[in-house]
Design an enzyme around this catalytic site. Sequence first.
Site, PDB file in Angstrom:
ATOM      1  N   LEU A 144       0.884  -1.112   0.029  1.00 43.88           N
ATOM      2  CA  LEU A 144      -0.092   0.074  -0.135  1.00 43.88           C
ATOM      3  C   LEU A 144       0.906   1.143  -0.065  1.00 43.88           C
ATOM      4  CD1 LEU A 144      -2.852   1.487   0.281  1.00 43.88           C
ATOM      5  CD2 LEU A 144      -2.453   1.273   2.664  1.00 43.88           C
ATOM      6  N   GLU A 157       1.586  -0.242   9.692  1.00 40.94           N
ATOM      7  CA  GLU A 157       0.001  -0.667   9.895  1.00 40.94           C
ATOM      8  C   GLU A 157      -0.943   0.570  10.199  1.00 40.94           C
ATOM      9  OE1 GLU A 157       0.358  -3.098   8.169  1.00 40.94           O
ATOM     10  OE2 GLU A 157       0.225  -4.997   9.553  1.00 40.94           O
ATOM     11  N   GLY A 210      -7.499  -6.071  11.042  1.00 41.01           N
ATOM     12  CA  GLY A 210      -6.776  -7.238  11.521  1.00 41.01           C
ATOM     13  C   GLY A 210      -5.540  -7.008  11.574  1.00 41.01           C
ATOM     14  N   ARG A 266     -12.268  10.453  14.767  1.00 46.46           N
ATOM     15  CA  ARG A 266     -13.459  10.399  14.101  1.00 46.46           C
ATOM     16  C   ARG A 266     -14.483   9.675  14.401  1.00 46.46           C
ATOM     17  NH1 ARG A 266     -10.103   9.259   8.375  1.00 46.46           N
ATOM     18  NH2 ARG A 266      -8.976  11.239   8.057  1.00 46.46           N
ATOM     19  N   SER A 278       0.327   4.855  11.261  1.00 40.70           N
ATOM     20  CA  SER A 278       1.004   5.248  12.636  1.00 40.70           C
ATOM     21  C   SER A 278       0.198   5.799  13.794  1.00 40.70           C
ATOM     22  CB  SER A 278       1.741   6.654  11.917  1.00 40.70           C
ATOM     23  OG  SER A 278       0.754   7.561  11.923  1.00 40.70           O
ATOM     24  N   GLN A 314      12.197  -1.642  46.840  1.00 42.34           N
ATOM     25  CA  GLN A 314      10.829  -1.064  46.834  1.00 42.34           C
ATOM     26  C   GLN A 314      10.411  -0.418  45.714  1.00 42.34           C
ATOM     27  OE1 GLN A 314       8.176   1.343  49.330  1.00 42.34           O
ATOM     28  NE2 GLN A 314       7.133  -0.506  49.749  1.00 42.34           N
ATOM     29  N   PRO A 347       6.552   6.124  -1.784  1.00 43.18           N
ATOM     30  CA  PRO A 347       7.614   6.969  -1.258  1.00 43.18           C
ATOM     31  C   PRO A 347       6.859   8.396  -0.983  1.00 43.18           C
ATOM     32  CG  PRO A 347       8.378   5.870  -3.233  1.00 43.18           C
ATOM     33  CD  PRO A 347       7.050   5.251  -2.902  1.00 43.18           C
TER      34      PRO A 347
END
Length: 380
Positions: free
Chosen positions: A123, A361, A238, A373, A363, A276, A126
Amino acid sequence: MSTLTDDQLAIVETTLDFTQEHLTPNAVAWDQDKHFPVDVLRKAAGLGLGGVYVAEDAGGSGLSRADGVLIFEVLATGCPSIAGYLSIHNMVAWMIDRYGEEAQRARWLPALCSMEALGSYCLTEPEAGSDAAALKTRAARDGDDYVLSGVKQFISGAGASQTYVVMARTGGAGPRGVSAFVVQRDDPGVSFGPNEQKMGWNAQPTRQVILDGVRIPADRRLGAEGEGFRIAMSGLNGGRLGIAACSLGGAQSALHSGQTYLADREAFGAPLLNAQALRFRLADMATELAAARALVRQAAEALDRNDPEAPHLCAMAKRFATDTGYSVADRALQLHGGYGYMTEYGIEKIVRDLRVHQILEGSNEIMRLIVARGLTGAAR
């Protein structure tokens, strides 16, 4: 949130055995040597991991997204780079299974599921990253063929993969002008740029895919003309869950290593784990990972039931889990002190690998845009 079923527990156990035998012992060497272990990927396919979401009639495992996030989290405890590539390969296989005609499914899916053919998703370009609908690669109709010309950027598996799902413009500007195609490595006119020199994810190649007048028959189009962008975004829902799960797995491994180191390392006359302040750090890291894991699983279940809110939940999960995973891994490195900066402990590799999860996938800035949206109802 439901507990894991017996089948899911068995999936986790089988995947963990594979990970501990094949990925964990080799991850640092693969990273250092920039080695892409195709033989190991095919062993993973023997367990059904080459077609996780593909229907069984096409050679897949027919598993759910809820199953998938368990698988990719476990794989990433051994090597986030290889787990990340497997997530992308499975996204490609699912897209063909979901949107392909029967002849297309029969033609490409068996080899993808066995990983005799590896898959890549094309997809990004550049000059078209976050604004993916502005892509310039064209597919011009010529009789019974299409002729593809353009360049795809940052393609995981490029050169090694045989099968490429390519988004190209068949119509006017914007998302409605994009269509999806299946391109093969040996199609005349396909070539590849040099392997990119990267911060992480070195155990898989990342190269440009160059399409120079690639002529393919019209039966290589996936779905109808103009549906490509919708297909691409559907695949990414997915894919985002897969990368989110990979972040959980890498970070969980780093947290475990950090806890072990604190228990073994003594300073000022006592194990560091007795301090701790350091225990509180571990507690925060574990809590944040548990919250991220719950969100990833919620989003996966929503996607499985085709909940209309699923795309927004997938964006939330991807943003939150990848930010959390990187942060936890970075803090785990700090717990190791100077040793965390050394290659042999494997922590610095996890940090480098997980950093890109906040970018690919979609940003995390785009994830925020998708969520916003959904909240406001704005189209853009």
